[in-house]
Design an enzyme around this catalytic site. Structure first.
Site, mmCIF file in Angstrom:
data_model
loop_
_atom_site.group_PDB
_atom_site.id
_atom_site.type_symbol
_atom_site.label_atom_id
_atom_site.label_comp_id
_atom_site.label_asym_id
_atom_site.label_seq_id
_atom_site.Cartn_x
_atom_site.Cartn_y
_atom_site.Cartn_z
ATOM 1 N N ASP A 163 49.730 7.101 31.606
ATOM 2 C CA ASP A 163 49.303 5.999 30.732
ATOM 3 C C ASP A 163 48.937 4.754 31.520
ATOM 4 O O ASP A 163 48.465 3.782 30.927
ATOM 5 C CB ASP A 163 50.404 5.648 29.717
ATOM 6 C CG ASP A 163 50.575 6.750 28.701
ATOM 7 O OD1 ASP A 163 51.549 6.707 27.931
ATOM 8 O OD2 ASP A 163 49.754 7.686 28.696
ATOM 9 N N LYS B 7 55.719 1.071 21.882
ATOM 10 C CA LYS B 7 55.074 1.954 20.889
ATOM 11 C C LYS B 7 55.675 3.351 21.007
ATOM 12 O O LYS B 7 56.069 3.947 20.002
ATOM 13 C CB LYS B 7 53.575 2.028 21.169
ATOM 14 C CG LYS B 7 52.847 3.139 20.440
ATOM 15 C CD LYS B 7 51.360 3.165 20.693
ATOM 16 C CE LYS B 7 50.932 3.945 21.879
ATOM 17 N NZ LYS B 7 50.877 5.406 21.714
ATOM 18 N N ASN B 8 55.781 3.859 22.221
ATOM 19 C CA ASN B 8 56.175 5.265 22.400
ATOM 20 C C ASN B 8 57.662 5.513 22.250
ATOM 21 O O ASN B 8 58.100 6.664 22.255
ATOM 22 C CB ASN B 8 55.641 5.797 23.735
ATOM 23 C CG ASN B 8 54.129 5.940 23.695
ATOM 24 O OD1 ASN B 8 53.508 5.803 22.638
ATOM 25 N ND2 ASN B 8 53.522 6.177 24.844
ATOM 26 N N ARG C 173 45.743 0.259 18.619
ATOM 27 C CA ARG C 173 46.771 1.292 18.391
ATOM 28 C C ARG C 173 48.013 0.993 19.231
ATOM 29 O O ARG C 173 49.116 1.326 18.838
ATOM 30 C CB ARG C 173 46.241 2.666 18.814
ATOM 31 C CG ARG C 173 45.089 3.169 18.014
ATOM 32 C CD ARG C 173 44.825 4.613 18.271
ATOM 33 N NE ARG C 173 46.034 5.411 18.060
ATOM 34 C CZ ARG C 173 46.033 6.738 18.045
ATOM 35 N NH1 ARG C 173 44.930 7.401 18.245
ATOM 36 N NH2 ARG C 173 47.142 7.415 17.835
ATOM 37 N N ARG D 2 45.941 18.809 23.677
ATOM 38 C CA ARG D 2 47.279 18.362 23.277
ATOM 39 C C ARG D 2 47.956 19.339 22.305
ATOM 40 O O ARG D 2 48.269 19.027 21.168
ATOM 41 C CB ARG D 2 47.222 16.945 22.722
ATOM 42 C CG ARG D 2 46.504 16.059 23.726
ATOM 43 C CD ARG D 2 46.619 14.628 23.589
ATOM 44 N NE ARG D 2 47.974 14.112 23.639
ATOM 45 C CZ ARG D 2 48.228 12.846 23.313
ATOM 46 N NH1 ARG D 2 47.268 12.074 22.911
ATOM 47 N NH2 ARG D 2 49.461 12.395 23.364
ATOM 48 N N CYS E 54 42.702 15.283 20.719
ATOM 49 C CA CYS E 54 42.290 13.875 20.682
ATOM 50 C C CYS E 54 41.346 13.680 21.868
ATOM 51 O O CYS E 54 41.092 14.606 22.630
ATOM 52 C CB CYS E 54 43.497 12.952 20.743
ATOM 53 S SG CYS E 54 44.118 12.751 22.387
#
Ligand code: EPZ
Length: 417
Positions: free
Chosen positions: A304, A22-23, A396, A121, A116
């Site tokens: 993460d 994803k990243n 997500r 952030r 978030c």
């Protein structure tokens, strides 16, 4: 709204394949703005955040075919330079379109992402870098308005090694006139993946993956095909799933070298990790040792993976301290883990986890992407039934995680709430 129902206590067995990152995919999709043309991006995971990025690119004028595995992106007609709040607020990484729009069209209007669940952030480092490259930046009504006749190379020193900031400025500097130096840059593997794609497009980038990146601007970039790297956080999550259930699994399509800090900590905890014949085999021990972790920018322990590792330590022998040094509010999984009978005490940006003999299944609520993963891991190991609601957070960043876990022998189903 869907929920997950898990009956815990099953040792995971068998083989699982990791999806694309994803990243890495998110900035790679954004980089297609830099060159008008037809791209074919492969190994793209089917995720909500990918769909959001597709919506953002389409709102700018791109035409896109597919939303996973193979995605064809045509950016020939990217002529709109405004990314609206309703899109950017659902996924902060959309703010990365600002620099590429500026580089291609000389102006851009992009909503500020806002915070978030895990923290404020800010994007001050992104904006500082764009100004250094010669952009005029104005903040009005929650939007960044930026103009630049010609972006010029500059020397930029980050106050913090920001992943998004490094990606944002590396992409933008690729089309600036002259040389840009990014100092104190982030070193994550996803940045290297993005740099590899940009260089295939004709950029001249050296040093990605180190804290000093040199970008020599070029006149033009071309559209290419590119395959996204594997998702190291999904891979790490499956490694913990094997460890926490005392299972024995094989993980394919992963690059173990991207997870050194996690591997060392899991081995210290007694987990057996063997990397051979293209698989990574992970065997959970009878008893886990308690180990302290501190999250750090890459190559340190990844933030993460903090929530997932904390779930593992809930069942370890003794006490472990988990320090979260990257984000100011990334312990929201703690209150939910306590519902399983975990023994965790938060003190500022660190949490002390005292291992317990067993966890018992409970109804819990997901609060953010990686917190959701830690609740699944606890549910897999807990005795009895666990129900997890608000799993849109999970969708997500994890592609069909319940199907992949069920294929490893977990008793887990997704039901409509
Ligand atoms: C990326 O977020 C990842 N997201 C995050 O993954 C990951 O947790 C994070 O990097 C750290 O590894 C994507 O790649 C899409 P940062 P990013 O800028 O780029 C501060 C997930 O679960 N900072 O490296 O937003 C910031 O507040 C997500 O997949 C500034 O102060 O992270 C934070 O404390 C969650 N000013 C620290 O730097 C800035 O201008 C690291 O943030 C930018 C950042």
């Amino acid at each position: 709204m869907d929920k997950l129902i898990i009956n815990g206590g099953k040792k995971l067995k068998g083989e699982v394949s990791v999806s694309g990152s994803k990243n890495a995919a998110l900035p790679i999709f954004v980089a297609t703005i830099l060159a008008g043309g037809k791209f074919e991006i492969s190994n793209v995971p089917f995720l909500r955040d990918i769909n959001t990025t597709i919506k953002v690119l389409e709102s700018l004028g791109a035409t896109i075919e597919g939303n996973g595995n193979i995605v064809k992106i045509d950016t020939t007609n990217v002529n709109n330079v405004e990314a609206t709040y309703d899109l950017v607020k659902t996924m902060r990484a959309s703010v990365l379109v600002l620099g590429p729009l500026l580089a291609r069209h000389g102006r851009a209007r992009v909503s500020l992402p806002g915070g978030c669940a895990i923290g404020a952030r800010p994007i001050d480092q992104h904006l500082k870098g764009l100004k250094a490259l010669g952009a005029e930046i104005r903040l009005e009504h929650g939007y960044v308005e930026a103009t630049a006749k010609q972006l010029k190379g500059a020397r930029i020193n980050f106050d913090v090694p920001t992943v998004g900031g490094t990606e944002h400025l590396m992409m933008t500097a690729a089309l600036a006139k002259g040389v840009t130096l990014l100092e104190n840059a982030a070193r994550e593997p996803e940045i290297v993946d993005l740099a590899n794609m940009l260089n295939l497009m004709g950029a001249k980038i050296e040093g990605a993956g180190t804290d000093n990146i040199r970008i020599e601007g070029v006149e033009k970039l071309s559209a290419i095909d590119y395959r996204v790297m594997p998702d190291r956080i999904e891979a790490g999550t499956f490694m913990i799933a094997a460890a926490i259930t005392g299972g024995d699994i094989k993980i394919s399509n992963m690059q173990l070298e991207h997870l050194d800090a996690l591997v060392f900590k899991m081995q210290d905890a007694g987990v057996e990790i063997i990397n051979k014949d293209g698989f990574v085999r992970v065997k959970g021990p009878k008893k886990l040792k308690s180990i302290n972790i501190k999250t750090r920018p890459y190559p340190g322990f990844p933030t993460d993976m903090q929530a997932q590792f904390m779930a593992l330590m809930c069942l370890a022998d003794g006490a472990s301290v988990v320090a979260e040094n990257i984000f100011e509010n990334r312990f929201m999984h703690v209150s939910e883990l306590l519902r399983f009978g975990a023994d965790i005490m938060i003190d500022g940006r660190s949490a002390t986890v005292k291992g317990v003999k067993k966890l018992s299944g409970a109804p819990v609520m997901a609060t953010d992407l990686r917190a959701s993963a830690s609740l699944i891991l606890a549910g897999l190991a807990a005795e009895g039934t666990t129900e997890i609601t608000r799993i849109y957070h999970l969708d997500r960043g994890y592609e069909s995680i319940e199907k992949k876990l069920a294929a490893l022998g977990a008793d887990i189903v997704r039901v409509k709430e």
